[in-house]
Design a protein around this motif. Structure first.
Motif, short mmCIF file in Angstrom:
data_model
loop_
_atom_site.label_atom_id
_atom_site.label_comp_id
_atom_site.label_asym_id
_atom_site.label_seq_id
_atom_site.Cartn_x
_atom_site.Cartn_y
_atom_site.Cartn_z
N SER A 1 14.82 12.72 -14.62
CA SER A 1 14.55 11.30 -14.79
C SER A 1 13.22 10.88 -14.17
N ILE A 2 12.37 11.85 -13.81
CA ILE A 2 11.12 11.52 -13.12
C ILE A 2 10.21 10.68 -14.00
N SER A 3 10.23 10.90 -15.32
CA SER A 3 9.35 10.12 -16.21
C SER A 3 9.71 8.65 -16.20
N ASP A 4 11.03 8.36 -16.27
CA ASP A 4 11.46 6.95 -16.25
C ASP A 4 11.13 6.31 -14.91
N ILE A 5 11.34 7.06 -13.83
CA ILE A 5 11.03 6.54 -12.49
C ILE A 5 9.54 6.29 -12.36
N ARG A 6 8.73 7.23 -12.85
CA ARG A 6 7.28 7.09 -12.73
C ARG A 6 6.79 5.87 -13.51
N ARG A 7 7.35 5.64 -14.67
CA ARG A 7 6.91 4.49 -15.46
C ARG A 7 7.30 3.17 -14.78
N PHE A 8 8.48 3.14 -14.18
CA PHE A 8 8.87 1.94 -13.43
C PHE A 8 7.91 1.71 -12.27
N LYS A 9 7.58 2.78 -11.54
CA LYS A 9 6.69 2.65 -10.40
C LYS A 9 5.28 2.26 -10.85
N GLU A 10 4.85 2.75 -12.02
CA GLU A 10 3.54 2.37 -12.53
C GLU A 10 3.48 0.86 -12.81
N THR A 11 4.58 0.32 -13.34
CA THR A 11 4.62 -1.11 -13.60
C THR A 11 4.53 -1.91 -12.30
N ILE A 12 5.32 -1.51 -11.31
CA ILE A 12 5.28 -2.19 -10.02
C ILE A 12 3.90 -2.05 -9.39
N VAL B 1 0.84 -1.20 0.00
CA VAL B 1 0.00 0.00 0.00
C VAL B 1 0.87 1.25 0.00
N ALA B 2 1.99 1.22 0.73
CA ALA B 2 2.90 2.37 0.75
C ALA B 2 3.45 2.67 -0.63
N ILE B 3 3.83 1.63 -1.37
CA ILE B 3 4.35 1.82 -2.72
C ILE B 3 3.28 2.38 -3.65
N VAL B 4 2.05 1.89 -3.51
CA VAL B 4 0.95 2.38 -4.33
C VAL B 4 0.71 3.86 -4.09
N LEU B 5 0.73 4.28 -2.83
CA LEU B 5 0.48 5.68 -2.50
C LEU B 5 1.64 6.56 -2.94
N PHE B 6 2.87 6.07 -2.83
CA PHE B 6 4.01 6.86 -3.31
C PHE B 6 3.91 7.09 -4.81
N GLU B 7 3.58 6.03 -5.55
CA GLU B 7 3.43 6.19 -7.01
C GLU B 7 2.33 7.18 -7.34
N GLY B 8 1.24 7.16 -6.55
CA GLY B 8 0.19 8.14 -6.77
C GLY B 8 0.68 9.54 -6.50
N GLY B 9 1.49 9.73 -5.46
CA GLY B 9 2.04 11.05 -5.17
C GLY B 9 2.92 11.57 -6.29
N LEU B 10 3.61 10.68 -7.00
CA LEU B 10 4.46 11.09 -8.11
C LEU B 10 3.66 11.70 -9.26
N THR B 11 2.37 11.49 -9.31
CA THR B 11 1.54 12.03 -10.40
C THR B 11 0.94 13.39 -10.06
N LEU B 12 1.16 13.88 -8.83
CA LEU B 12 0.52 15.12 -8.40
C LEU B 12 1.46 16.30 -8.57
N ASN B 13 1.24 17.06 -9.63
CA ASN B 13 2.03 18.27 -9.88
C ASN B 13 1.18 19.48 -9.54
N SER C 1 15.82 3.63 -9.56
CA SER C 1 14.55 3.04 -9.15
C SER C 1 14.70 2.12 -7.95
N PRO C 2 15.72 1.24 -7.89
CA PRO C 2 15.90 0.43 -6.68
C PRO C 2 16.14 1.26 -5.43
N ILE C 3 16.95 2.33 -5.54
CA ILE C 3 17.18 3.21 -4.38
C ILE C 3 15.87 3.83 -3.92
N LEU C 4 15.09 4.29 -4.87
CA LEU C 4 13.80 4.89 -4.54
C LEU C 4 12.88 3.86 -3.87
N PHE C 5 12.90 2.67 -4.39
CA PHE C 5 12.05 1.59 -3.88
C PHE C 5 12.34 1.30 -2.40
#
Length: 625
Positions: free
Chosen positions: A261-272, A65-77, A221-225
């Motif tokens: 590199s936020i776009s690449d990170i966001r796409r990785f997080k979207e996959t996860i 759930v924490a990962i899901v919410l973090f990925e959601g936060g990455l979409t809020l500009n 992405s692993p560091i962020l994870f």
């Protein structure tokens, strides 16, 4: 061990299979995942998460759930919420508190639940769930303002609703003498400060670390994870479930720091996140027992009806008074509130905890939450698009085409698409090149299409296809590469010459599909138009099929795309596109038919001469100004 491996594999296959089926048949994915979870759990008994995963079950759910919410936060500009700042603040703060209050009252007086269970249930159902809302918004193609409100509310309300539940539960323990009030107050304040300060600090620190090159691309992405998991766990040591707020703040911070590199990170997080959401919802639904389902009675039905048709609409109506939102948007936002994973996870946790502390109806919390989740995802999932269409809040009812580069070629293609009712937009960074498009009453956008401003000021969800048709082949490839992950790599097309030289050809991972085979350069298309080539729209019938069409076309004619009666667009360059059939309308580009098109050519030449004169006049007026 082998049996557990099989169950994990089955969860993965069924979850992604449900996601694919939802995409293929335009269904809410969460509905299919819910059905799969019921089949795996209460119906067949194939999966029992508490037994199969034992002590890892709840920590794993918390981390997911924490990962899901973090990925959601990455979409809020923050740039995209400027026009809805007041409404978002009112919906999240005022609306959330009102939903909590009204839901607790409904649970106690309509369903007869005890006050402890009612209060915590009200807090749990504040959340609306980004894992449900965001896929629905992607399918519904809402206009930017209501879509922004629903997305921000869903992502921000998840950790806030969980914190409401934690505060309510800890308060009940203090009142019952299980905890000391001083310790709870200190823990609540400490966790709130740490969540805000720590979330911002972690997000800013990682952004600086990445921006200065202190981490290679493959480790970002692993560091962020692991940082997300660590920040969630540390905050939870202070106050249970407060880590969800920390990781959300961290995601929002990174989304607004202009990290390259936020776009690449966001796409990785979207996959996860897609993998986690698919598996999590199946597991949480499978954890529902037959005994808990049996607790669903007529009082639960009354409660669900009250939450969906009274509590949420009334709370949003009150919260949005004076915000300036049109009534249609207020009604839509008040109705759409499907609950998701966080509500189920938090309800399961606190229901079991209440039982341990002697609250007899604690287990009913999970049953009631599942009832609201099931009813809301079905009713809201299937009603959002029809309701948005009825209220004229859909950005585009039909698939649209974004044409990058204003030229006689792109304007000619836009003219044919517009005549068939296909939404089109011509974008160019050169004001004078847009003059002819503006005179033709086409929708235009002046600016750099690759800019951050374009991503926030344009509602790109309106466009299902992008055609890059500028005079610079490298720029066309860049546009297609940038937009490919958003609209699909099979939905971005470009013009450019064909080359058999390894020295001059770009890597196959860069750019989009060629609009013409063999490729045609910008100069080729310009010369073709100068010699009279035209765009034609031809509707096929049972008596005049595709074979007859190709036989009648002048040599050199290219089929660009065809429009089906349903409005679906099929580009000829797309692999596996097949052939058009009766009822389809073909848009082709080719030489004129010598007899029938002479008058059209003359008329087009006259219009072109008049347009050029008008453009010269406009340029002179602009120079004088």
């Amino acid at each position: 061990m082998e049996e557990l491996s099989l169950k994990l594999a089955m969860i993965g296959v069924a979850g992604i299979g449900a996601q694919w089926a939802a995409w293929r048949w335009h269904l809410p994915a969460i509905v299919l995942l819910f059905v799969v979870g019921l089949l795996f759990g209460p119906v067949t008994g194939f999966l029992n998460p508490a037994r199969d995963f034992e002590t890892l079950y709840r920590p794993a759910v918390s981390m997911a759930v924490a990962i899901v919410l973090f990925e959601g936060g990455l979409t809020l500009n923050f740039r995209e919420v400027r026009e809805t700042t007041v409404a978002v603040r009112r919906v999240i703060l005022g609306g959330g508190v009102l939903v909590w209050l009204f839901t607790a009252l409904a649970a106690h007086f309509l369903s007869g639940l005890s006050w402890p269970t009612s209060i915590i249930l009200g807090a749990v159902l504040v959340v609306t769930g980004p894992t449900v809302i965001i896929p629905l918004l992607r399918q519904a193609h809402l206009k930017s303002r209501p879509a922004s409100i629903l997305r921000w509310e869903a992502i921000i309300n998840d950790p806030i609703g969980a914190l409401f539940a934690v505060i309510a539960f800890e308060t009940l323990l203090v009142m019952g003498g299980a905890h000391e009030a001083e310790n709870f107050i200190v823990s609540a304040i400490a966790s709130g400060v740490f969540a805000l300060v720590g979330g911002v600090a972690a997000g800013y620190g990682l952004s600086r670390l990445f921006a200065r090159g202190h981490a290679p691309e493959y480790l970002k992405s692993p560091i962020l994870f692991v940082t997300v998991l660590g920040m969630n766990a540390v905050t939870n040591l202070i106050l249970h479930d407060s880590g969800l707020l920390t990781v959300t703040v961290m995601g929002v911070t990174m989304a607004n720091l202009r990290l390259s590199s936020i776009s690449d990170i966001r796409r990785f997080k979207e996959t996860i996140t897609t993998l986690l959401v698919s598996g999590l919802f199946i597991i949480l639904t499978a954890a529902l027992t037959r005994e808990e389902i049996a607790l669903f009675d007529w009082r639960a039905v009354l409660f669900v009806l009250a939450v969906l048709f009274v509590v949420r609409p009334l709370a949003i109506f009150i919260a949005t008074l004076g915000t300036g939102l049109p009534w249609r948007e207020r009604v839509l936002v008040g109705w759409i509130a499907p609950r998701g994973i966080v509500a189920v996870a938090v309800a399961g946790l606190f229901g079991a905890s209440l039982s341990r502390y002697g609250v007899e109806d604690g287990p009913r919390m999970l049953t009631y939450t599942f009832a609201v989740v099931a009813a809301s995802i079905v009713l809201h999932g299937f009603s959002l698009k029809p309701m948005a269409r009825a209220f004229d809040l859909v950005a585009a009812d039909r698939p649209g085409v974004l044409l990058v580069g204003a030229s006689r070629f792109s304007i000619g293609l836009a003219r044919r698409l517009k005549a068939l009712g296909v939404p089109t937009l011509i974008a160019d960074s050169n004001w004078s090149r847009l003059a002819e498009a503006r005179l033709g009453d086409f929708d235009t956008w002046f600016g750099e299409i690759l800019s951050e401003n374009a991503h926030h000021s344009l509602n790109l969800s309106r466009f299902s296809y992008i055609v890059a048709a500028t005079d610079n082949p490298a720029y066309n490839s860049l546009v297609c590469t940038d937009f490919g992950p958003d609209v699909g790599r099979s939905a971005v097309f470009q013009i450019g010459p064909s080359t058999n030289s390894d020295r001059h050809s770009v890597n196959f991972t860069i750019g989009g599909l060629p609009l013409f085979r063999p490729g045609k350069s910008f100069n080729d298309l310009r010369d073709h138009i100068a010699t009279g080539w035209l765009f034609q729209a031809t509707r096929l019938t049972e008596s005049f099929g595709y074979a007859a069409f190709t036989a009648e076309c002048p040599e050199g004619t290219h089929v660009i795309l065809w429009v089906r009666p349903s409005g679906e667009l099929i580009f000829a360059a797309k692999e596996g596109s097949g052939d058009p059939v009766a009822g389809d309308t073909i848009i082709s580009f080719g030489p004129p038919r010598k007899d029938r098109d002479q008058e059209k050519i003359a008329r087009a030449t006259t219009v072109d001469r008049e347009t050029r004169a008008e453009r010269a006049r406009m340029a002179a007026d602009e120079a004088k100004a």
